[in-house]
Motif scaffolding. Structure first.
Motif, PDB file in Angstrom:
ATOM      1  N   GLY A 237       0.808  -1.214   0.000  1.00  0.00           N
ATOM      2  CA  GLY A 237       0.000   0.000   0.000  1.00  0.00           C
ATOM      3  C   GLY A 237       0.842   1.264   0.000  1.00  0.00           C
ATOM      4  N   LYS A 238       1.893   1.315   0.837  1.00  0.00           N
ATOM      5  CA  LYS A 238       2.761   2.498   0.899  1.00  0.00           C
ATOM      6  C   LYS A 238       3.561   2.669  -0.386  1.00  0.00           C
ATOM      7  CE  LYS A 238       1.795   3.804   5.133  1.00  0.00           C
ATOM      8  NZ  LYS A 238       1.141   5.107   5.404  1.00  0.00           N
ATOM      9  N   LEU A 239       3.887   1.561  -1.052  1.00  0.00           N
ATOM     10  CA  LEU A 239       4.659   1.651  -2.288  1.00  0.00           C
ATOM     11  C   LEU A 239       3.818   2.213  -3.440  1.00  0.00           C
ATOM     12  CD1 LEU A 239       6.545  -1.787  -2.160  1.00  0.00           C
ATOM     13  CD2 LEU A 239       7.310   0.429  -1.307  1.00  0.00           C
ATOM     14  N   LEU A 240       2.502   2.123  -3.317  1.00  0.00           N
ATOM     15  CA  LEU A 240       1.619   2.642  -4.368  1.00  0.00           C
ATOM     16  C   LEU A 240       1.041   4.012  -4.035  1.00  0.00           C
ATOM     17  CD1 LEU A 240      -0.352  -0.629  -5.249  1.00  0.00           C
ATOM     18  CD2 LEU A 240       1.424   0.465  -6.609  1.00  0.00           C
ATOM     19  N   ASP A 241       1.321   4.529  -2.829  1.00  0.00           N
ATOM     20  CA  ASP A 241       0.766   5.818  -2.424  1.00  0.00           C
ATOM     21  C   ASP A 241       1.142   6.945  -3.371  1.00  0.00           C
ATOM     22  OD1 ASP A 241      -0.699   4.962  -0.312  1.00  0.00           O
ATOM     23  OD2 ASP A 241       0.714   5.571   1.240  1.00  0.00           O
ATOM     24  N   ALA A 242       2.365   6.888  -3.918  1.00  0.00           N
ATOM     25  CA  ALA A 242       2.851   7.987  -4.763  1.00  0.00           C
ATOM     26  C   ALA A 242       2.108   8.086  -6.088  1.00  0.00           C
ATOM     27  CB  ALA A 242       4.354   7.822  -5.009  1.00  0.00           C
ATOM     28  N   VAL A 243       1.438   6.993  -6.516  1.00  0.00           N
ATOM     29  CA  VAL A 243       0.829   6.996  -7.856  1.00  0.00           C
ATOM     30  C   VAL A 243      -0.657   6.662  -7.864  1.00  0.00           C
ATOM     31  CG1 VAL A 243       3.006   6.393  -8.970  1.00  0.00           C
ATOM     32  CG2 VAL A 243       1.457   4.567  -8.247  1.00  0.00           C
ATOM     33  N   LEU A 598      11.141  -0.979   6.793  1.00  0.00           N
ATOM     34  CA  LEU A 598      11.447  -0.171   5.623  1.00  0.00           C
ATOM     35  C   LEU A 598      10.495  -0.487   4.475  1.00  0.00           C
ATOM     36  CD1 LEU A 598      13.458   1.956   4.548  1.00  0.00           C
ATOM     37  CD2 LEU A 598      14.875   0.069   3.699  1.00  0.00           C
ATOM     38  N   PHE A 599      10.199  -1.760   4.269  1.00  0.00           N
ATOM     39  CA  PHE A 599       9.336  -2.169   3.164  1.00  0.00           C
ATOM     40  C   PHE A 599       7.909  -1.641   3.338  1.00  0.00           C
ATOM     41  CE2 PHE A 599       6.436  -5.058   0.988  1.00  0.00           C
ATOM     42  CZ  PHE A 599       7.040  -5.198  -0.259  1.00  0.00           C
ATOM     43  N   LEU A 600       7.406  -1.684   4.555  1.00  0.00           N
ATOM     44  CA  LEU A 600       6.028  -1.266   4.816  1.00  0.00           C
ATOM     45  C   LEU A 600       5.888   0.240   5.001  1.00  0.00           C
ATOM     46  CD1 LEU A 600       4.861  -4.100   7.251  1.00  0.00           C
ATOM     47  CD2 LEU A 600       4.246  -3.807   4.852  1.00  0.00           C
ATOM     48  N   GLY A 601       6.997   0.968   4.922  1.00  0.00           N
ATOM     49  CA  GLY A 601       6.923   2.421   5.063  1.00  0.00           C
ATOM     50  C   GLY A 601       6.765   2.887   6.494  1.00  0.00           C
ATOM     51  N   VAL A 602       6.991   1.994   7.468  1.00  0.00           N
ATOM     52  CA  VAL A 602       6.939   2.407   8.873  1.00  0.00           C
ATOM     53  C   VAL A 602       8.075   3.385   9.162  1.00  0.00           C
ATOM     54  CG1 VAL A 602       7.067   1.592  11.262  1.00  0.00           C
ATOM     55  CG2 VAL A 602       5.878   0.233   9.532  1.00  0.00           C
TER      56      VAL A 602
END
Length: 855
Positions: A237-243, A598-602
């Motif tokens: 989810g955090k990896l897709l937040d930017a787009v 790091l992966f989960l954006g915590v």
């Protein structure tokens, strides 16, 4: 509840971006995505001239194959060094992929993470579920504008420590973050609601897939529905937040982490698919000793939602087929508690970190469960109740107090049900059968919650009514049954004991599911049948996978252990799994926790602030109330979300209301358009295929893998068989290749030989392990004399007695010569160490461990 007519007018939306090709020029990346038939294309333009910002342009246009070829040709021609020069291409193909995991940035520019290999793991009504097999991480900015940072490479290594090829799953058309009950309930929304949502979507969207002239009246149109994923179980989810607010929804591919397995039950030729899906929570995620209890938002450690799905594969459609599911949950005790591993003890003491007299964190947790599952919430607490030195009992006492407090304010019919059961105590007793007692609990639980089935009761159940069936709970509607409420199982780690308890509840629910589909005449399944063996194998793989993710090793105790039919060789395997788990917890879990954060954006790397590896703890990252005070305070008495109680026992998330409708994307299509045509998606008539590569023929099969090969034996998977009659070994179900892979994963995690306490209690799920019960001996632990020379017999007895004395092990059945040799040397090494200093019995040296492993 929704009318039956609306179900036939709705279908899940299928993503039109399933094949991707990344092209590059010096200034841009062009990501070209297409549907499987390669008839519709979309294009993303990614700028490479920005050193730290992500600039993505999606024109929202759907191209034909010819238009895409012309576009790529123009890009190639326009980006050559000289017009007409053929020596150097201006557009080069970088990589082919099957989906975008997301975009991530550390201290330099952005990276794009692409899925480059996939493998089909399951099929639900024609909707394929894939496992990620390999990924590719590509740096976006051009080298000419790259601003280097000395710590970038270290962050990249930490991020890549999360192995995306290990138990991450996705689907292009089925929402894996939600249960089958939710997904099918959405498809049965009232027709008027769907029309309203379609009108609103058209006003807000400019999607070229919409046919503006399509009439909403008549039977020719079908509503395509896509729901917003449940964020707790989405790992990118955090990896897709930017787009996610920039690109079309077809580019967004949500992945889950956990387990997915499917097997085929053949009932006189009728194919019944049994699927097990485990969704691991991305909130408060981490490793065994570093993530315990709950955070300030009510998210608990090691929270996993397990769903078993049963359906008749002879009819594929969601509207016409027969589907059933049952959901249960595991998770850490929802309190502020932890265990300090700095003492290097195999069983660190449990500490309550904060006083919570108003059960604030437990209230937040159970509020989430009421919204998602409805009532009743049933807690099955398996921790030890009787201990000489209070350890696990600390959690039980606090949990009872929290549940008692919260139940004061709930209506009695929706109160939280608490079931304490000391599973370890019953396991050690010679007079009690653990699984019989669990079966009684399972029957009680399933009767209270019911299960989901999308068809009315069979006529045969009306002709031949069953007592148990008439007592079944849940919520009965005209189109079938709904599960209301959920079982929440926990021990301390939620691994070994929890998996066995969940298996027994799942086995009980499976019997009801088969009965509801008219496949058996009584809602009851017996052990040693092909159906139960197949289901047990699924749960063994499920337990091993979840245990590796959280604890660092496979299960230590399995269903066969509690049935007391485990072979002699299983004891040595259990020891090695305990050692592996201890080593992983002591030496590798901290690095794994950093990678997950790091992966989960915590944790987000920021220039001028401490790096991830410089933080003394990640407590402040997971407890947001330590960094800022909340402006609003929840009520201590009305601790649930507004509107939840009004709809109980139904879950609030599945109720038709304005808040839930905002989570849906609804569009109108012609009946045979690719976006909703699952027949075209499943059979793919445009591709060349062969039977050898067909997924349904490759999956585990009750007839091929379990049924006896002898002619004339009843082929029913519900016939009780002796272990030596089955076509597949009851004790060893994995292939050599799978065993090798699992051994490689855990071989590097083998810890030093532990002391008596370490071997008997380092795993919280060890079932015979308190000092007050040292005299208790397993009823299968009597050694049998070896018919060999007197010396061998003496050696056997000495090994058994020495191993008991030094390591607290109970050896059962007749040991093989190899096992005797290993144990003899194991004991000899341990005794030689302990003779010098008996106070050092907690650990042997790593040198001795290496020698034992080499044996």
């Amino acid at each position: 509840m929704p009318a039956a007519a609306a179900a036939a007018a709705a279908a899940p939306l299928i993503s039109s971006v399933q094949k991707l090709v990344l092209y590059e020029t010096r200034a841009r990346y062009f990501l070209v995505g297409s549907n499987p038939a390669e008839t519709k294309y979309r294009v993303l333009k990614i700028d490479r001239t920005e050193p730290k910002d992500l600039v993505i342009i999606d024109d929202k246009h759907v191209y034909t194959q010819q238009e895409v070829r012309e576009l790529l040709g123009r890009l190639d021609l326009g980006n050559r060094t000289k017009i007409g020069q053929k020596g150097s291409s201006g557009l080069s193909r970088a990589v082919s992929a099957f989906g975008v995991v997301g975009f991530v940035r550390f201290l330099e520019g952005y990276y794009i993470v692409l899925i480059t290999k996939r493998r089909k793991m399951a099929d639900i009504g024609g909707h394929a579920i894939y496992k990620i097999e390999d990924t590719n991480m590509i740096y976006i900015p051009n080298d000419s504008v790259r601003v280097t940072h000395p710590d970038e490479a270290r962050y990249l290594r930490i991020f890549q420590n999360v192995d995306l090829s290990s138990n991450f799953y996705f689907s292009y058309s089925y929402d894996l973050s939600h249960s089958l009950q939710y997904n099918l309930t959405v498809l049965r929304m009232p027709l008027e609601t769907l029309k309203t949502e379609t009108t609103q979507t058209r006003q807000e969207s400019f999607d070229i897939f919409e046919d503006e002239g399509l009439s909403t009246q008549g039977g020719s149109g079908v509503f395509g529905i896509c729901s917003k994923p449940y964020e707790k179980y989405v790992w990118n989810g955090k990896l897709l937040d930017a787009v996610k607010n920039t690109v079309h929804r077809d580019w967004l591919l949500y992945i889950i982490h956990g387990f997915c397995g499917q097997s085929k039950l053949l009932i006189y030729g009728r194919p019944i698919y049994v699927t097990l899906i485990a969704r691991r929570s991305s909130k408060f995620a981490g490793t065994r000793f570093l993530k315990r209890g709950a955070n300030c938002e009510g998210d608990v450690a090691n929270e996993v939602e397990t769903e078993q799905i049963l359906y008749d594969a002879s009819v594929m459609s969601f509207s016409a087929g027969s589907y059933s599911s049952y959901v249960q949950v595991r998770g850490s005790v929802p309190l502020y508690w932890s265990q300090d591993i700095s003492t290097m003890m195999p069983k660190p003491p449990i500490t309550l970190d904060q006083a919570d007299p108003f059960a604030h964190v437990a209230a937040l947790h159970f509020d989430q469960m009421l919204q998602r599952f409805g009532s009743p919430i049933i807690i099955l607490n398996l921790v030890k109740e009787r201990e000489k030195r209070k350890h696990e009992r600390i959690l039980s006492e606090e949990l009872v107090a929290a549940v008692t407090y919260l139940n004061q304010f709930l209506p009695p019919e929706h109160a939280i049900i608490y079931i304490p059961w000391d599973m370890a105590k019953y396991t050690k007793s010679k007079l009690c059968n653990v699984l019989d007692r669990l079966n009684v609990i399972a029957e009680s639980v399933v009767k209270k919650t019911g299960f989901f089935v999308n068809r009315p009761d069979s006529y045969c159940s009306i002709l031949r009514p069953d007592e148990k069936w008439n007592e079944l709970g849940g919520y009965v509607v005209s189109t079938g049954r709904l599960q209301t409420g959920v079982l929440r199982t926990n021990c301390v780690d939620c691994l070994d004991r929890t998996n066995t308890a969940q298996f027994m509840v799942g086995k009980c629910a499976l019997a009801y599911q088969l009965y509801s589909l008219g496949l058996i005449d009584k809602p009851n399944l017996q052990f040693d049948t092909d159906a139960v063996r197949l289901f047990e194998e699924l749960y063994e793989d499920h337990g091993d996978t979840l245990s590796l993710q959280y604890g660092g090793s496979q299960l230590v105790h399995r269903v066969k252990t509690y049935r007391k039919i485990a072979p002699w060789t299983q004891h040595s395997k259990d020891i090695m799994q305990t050692l592996s788990r201890y080593y992983s917890n002591a030496f590798s879990d901290a690095d794994r926790q950093d990678s997950i954060n790091l992966f989960l954006g915590v944790f987000k790397p920021t220039e001028g602030k401490p790096h991830l590896w410089e933080l003394p703890t990640d407590f402040y990252l997971h407890h947001k109330n330590t960094l800022s005070l909340s402006q609003t305070r929840r009520s201590y008495t009305y601790w649930w979300t507004t509107g939840v109680l009004k709809h109980l026992p139904l879950p609030f998330d599945e109720v038709t209301c304005a808040e839930n409708r905002r989570k849906l994307t609804v569009k109108k299509f012609h009946k045979y358009e690719e976006e909703i045509d699952i027949h075209n998606e499943f059979f793919r008539p445009y591709e060349l295929s062969s039977f050898d590569e067909t997924f349904c023929l490759a999956m585990t099969n009750s007839t091929r893998d379990f049924m006896p090969k002898n002619v004339g034996i009843d082929p029913s998977p519900f016939t009780v068989r002796k272990p030596d009659e089955t076509g597949k070994s009851v004790l060893g179900n994995k292939s050599n290749r799978e065993e090798t892979v699992l051994q490689r994963k855990t071989a590097a995690s083998a810890p030093p030989p532990p002391s008596e306490e370490a071997v008997s209690s380092s795993s919280e799920d060890d079932s015979g392990t308190d000092k007050e019960d040292e005299g208790a001996v397993s009823q299968r632990s009597t050694p049998v004399k070896v018919t060999d020379t007197g010396d061998n017999t003496k050696i056997t007895e000495n090994v058994v007695q020495s191993t008991k004395d030094v390591y607290g092990l109970n050896l059962s059945d007749v040991p093989s010569e190899d096992d005797l040799t290993i144990y003899a040397r194991f004991v000899q090494l341990g005794q030689s160490q302990h003779k010098q200093d008996k106070s050092s019995q907690q650990f042997c040296s790593k040198h001795h461990l290496d020698r034992v492993i080499n044996l």
